[in-house]
Design a protein around this motif. Structure first.
Motif, PDB file in Angstrom:
ATOM      1  N   LEU A  21       0.836  -1.126  -0.036  1.00 33.44           N
ATOM      2  CA  LEU A  21      -0.049  -0.060  -0.239  1.00 33.44           C
ATOM      3  C   LEU A  21       0.805   1.254  -0.056  1.00 33.44           C
ATOM      4  O   LEU A  21       1.806   1.286   0.906  1.00 33.44           O
ATOM      5  CB  LEU A  21      -0.799  -0.039   1.269  1.00 33.44           C
ATOM      6  N   ARG A  22       0.582   2.102  -0.926  1.00 32.39           N
ATOM      7  CA  ARG A  22       1.282   3.575  -0.696  1.00 32.39           C
ATOM      8  C   ARG A  22       0.232   4.452  -0.621  1.00 32.39           C
ATOM      9  O   ARG A  22      -0.922   4.827  -1.082  1.00 32.39           O
ATOM     10  CB  ARG A  22       1.858   3.831  -2.436  1.00 32.39           C
ATOM     11  N   PRO A  26      -5.564  -2.947  -8.242  1.00 35.83           N
ATOM     12  CA  PRO A  26      -5.974  -3.858  -9.448  1.00 35.83           C
ATOM     13  C   PRO A  26      -7.562  -3.984  -9.460  1.00 35.83           C
ATOM     14  O   PRO A  26      -7.873  -4.358 -10.826  1.00 35.83           O
ATOM     15  CB  PRO A  26      -5.413  -5.389  -8.891  1.00 35.83           C
ATOM     16  N   GLU A  27      -8.270  -3.951  -8.447  1.00 37.39           N
ATOM     17  CA  GLU A  27      -9.738  -3.923  -8.820  1.00 37.39           C
ATOM     18  C   GLU A  27     -10.405  -2.663  -9.166  1.00 37.39           C
ATOM     19  O   GLU A  27     -11.499  -2.655  -9.473  1.00 37.39           O
ATOM     20  CB  GLU A  27     -10.257  -4.492  -7.375  1.00 37.39           C
ATOM     21  N   LEU A  28      -9.440  -1.611  -8.919  1.00 38.27           N
ATOM     22  CA  LEU A  28     -10.067  -0.404  -9.183  1.00 38.27           C
ATOM     23  C   LEU A  28      -9.198   0.623 -10.045  1.00 38.27           C
ATOM     24  O   LEU A  28      -8.535   1.311  -9.681  1.00 38.27           O
ATOM     25  CB  LEU A  28     -10.369   0.562  -7.862  1.00 38.27           C
ATOM     26  N   ALA A  56     -10.596  -3.720   2.317  1.00 36.86           N
ATOM     27  CA  ALA A  56     -11.047  -4.580   1.556  1.00 36.86           C
ATOM     28  C   ALA A  56      -9.974  -5.365   0.515  1.00 36.86           C
ATOM     29  O   ALA A  56      -9.910  -6.490   0.123  1.00 36.86           O
ATOM     30  CB  ALA A  56     -12.257  -4.174   0.691  1.00 36.86           C
ATOM     31  N   ASP A  57      -9.312  -4.243   0.074  1.00 38.61           N
ATOM     32  CA  ASP A  57      -8.282  -4.646  -0.941  1.00 38.61           C
ATOM     33  C   ASP A  57      -7.055  -5.340  -0.365  1.00 38.61           C
ATOM     34  O   ASP A  57      -6.088  -6.383  -0.856  1.00 38.61           O
ATOM     35  CB  ASP A  57      -7.687  -3.316  -1.684  1.00 38.61           C
ATOM     36  N   LEU A  58      -6.815  -5.053   0.980  1.00 29.77           N
ATOM     37  CA  LEU A  58      -5.751  -5.558   1.693  1.00 29.77           C
ATOM     38  C   LEU A  58      -5.880  -7.090   2.089  1.00 29.77           C
ATOM     39  O   LEU A  58      -5.018  -8.069   2.034  1.00 29.77           O
ATOM     40  CB  LEU A  58      -5.444  -5.037   3.119  1.00 29.77           C
TER      41      LEU A  58
END
Length: 404
Positions: free
Chosen positions: A19-20, A70-72, A90-92
């Protein structure tokens, strides 16, 4: 990028730099409050950056945030820090299960009761997060209110994410639960509040416990007291199978993991109007299931699933089980997997008997009804024939059987 811009990369336990945070320093501490049991590791930002990125939304005149992942790929506008935290978590979670394909992510609440985990599969707006909070208020340890990792050994593993309540809280909550939610209030916005639970009430990332029960939940405001109803084990198995994050694994692999594990787990339906009373009812039953303990608030009755009826089929048409379907016996019941789609279906004992006949030879509804009439003596032949026609309609709609 200006000289004053502050860029931070974060890695999490079980993940490398994932995560950035681009000039949003407030989000670092907020994520720590939202994932109190999941250690993060700040790193010096290098290169083009990890797959998940968050920055202020320049399109909105600096209002809110924009997340890419990647999902967004086109980005998502998030109006508040809490909304951004929800989306990032959610992405993590998705990245964690991608990084650890041996784990299966279950979409459920999970709370430790008497050393074992009680799982609450997702049911739309039934209140699994509120019930998880109520169990915490009753002194039980939360492993997750939305996701749990299932290990290859069949244990549940916590991710260390704080439970999240939808706001406003229902007005009919027990005042003691309202007080608990206020005393442990964490980050919140107009839609959600995270609970800041002390460590004894929230499992840390990686903590494991054996599974103890699957509990389906149903809110019913007309009930004066909570009710516990015994279900066939297949009810819980099907719920968990349909609500997992192991999207890359075929259904056959999931069945091999789930069925041996769930065969020994009780499955209950918890019907309730008020979550704290429901939590105490459940703890009384599962915490000490010996006769005479906790029985005042518990009503146990037998329940057997009935296959969903489909459109009636012509009585004289012959049907045969399709070769692309795989069957998995589970007690008196049967799970069917449609090979091309991976869809999972469940049949009760009578449906299993019909499937066994169709797997041997092509038969009409009338012929099947005649064979079953010999087995179910005393049941009117007209009723058996009607039930067989409805079942065949369901099997045909699901492409589990075809005309011979």
């Amino acid at each position: 990028m200006s000289a004053g811009t502050r860029v931070l990369d974060l890695g999490f336990e079980g993940l490398e730099a994932v995560l950035r945070l681009n000039d949003v320093p407030e989000m670092h501490s907020l994520l720590g409050e939202v994932t109190p049991g999941w250690r993060s590791f700040p790193q010096t930002a290098r290169g083009p950056g990890p797959a998940i990125r968050l920055a202020h939304d320049a399109r909105g005149a600096g209002q809110g945030y924009r997340q890419h992942s990647p999902e967004l790929p086109h980005g998502l506008h998030l109006p508040t820090p809490v909304a951004a935290a929800c989306s990032l978590v959610a992405d993590l979670v998705g990245a964690f299960f991608t990084r650890h394909p041996d784990l299966i992510g279950l979409h459920c609440g999970s709370v430790e009761v008497a050393g074992r985990l009680v799982l609450f599969p997702e049911s739309h707006r039934a209140g699994k997060s509120t019930l998880s909070a109520a169990l915490a208020a009753a002194g039980q340890r939360v492993f997750g209110d939305d996701v749990l990792a299932l290990t290859p050994e069949g244990e549940g593993m916590a991710l260390g994410i704080a439970p999240r309540l939808r706001l406003p809280l229902p007005p009919r909550l027990d005042p003691r639960l309202h007080d608990f939610a206020e005393r442990h209030a964490g980050p919140e916005d107009q839609r959600y509040r995270y609970l800041a639970l002390p460590e004894p009430l929230l499992a840390r990332h990686g903590e494991r416990r054996p599974l103890g029960a699957i509990v389906l939940i149903e809110r019913d405001d007309t009930l004066a007291a909570p009710e516990l109803v015994e279900l066939a084990p297949g009810e819980g198995v099907l719920q968990l199978l349909c609500q997992n994050f192991a999207h890359g694994q075929p259904s056959e692999t999931l069945m091999a993991r789930f069925l041996p594990l769930m065969a020994s787990l009780p499955c209950l339906l918890l019907r309730y109007a008020e979550p704290l009373a429901a939590a105490r009812c459940l703890v009384a039953h599962l915490g000490d299931p010996s006769p005479g303990r906790g029985s005042a608030a518990v009503s146990l009755t037998a329940h057997h699933a009935v296959p969903r009826a489909g459109a009636r089929v012509p009585i004289g048409r012959r049907w045969r089980a399709r070769e692309a379907v795989r069957d998995y016996p589970f007690g008196e019941e049967l799970f069917l997997i449609h090979g091309p789609s991976g869809a999972i279906h469940r049949l009760n004992a009578s449906g299993r008997a019909v499937w066994a006949l169709l797997a041997c030879e092509a038969l009409t509804a009338g012929e099947i009804a005649d064979l079953l009439s010999e087995h179910y003596g005393g049941v009117p032949a007209e009723r058996i024939e009607a039930d067989v026609c409805a079942l065949l309609g369901m099997l045909a709609e699901a492409e589990l059987i075809g005309s011979a």
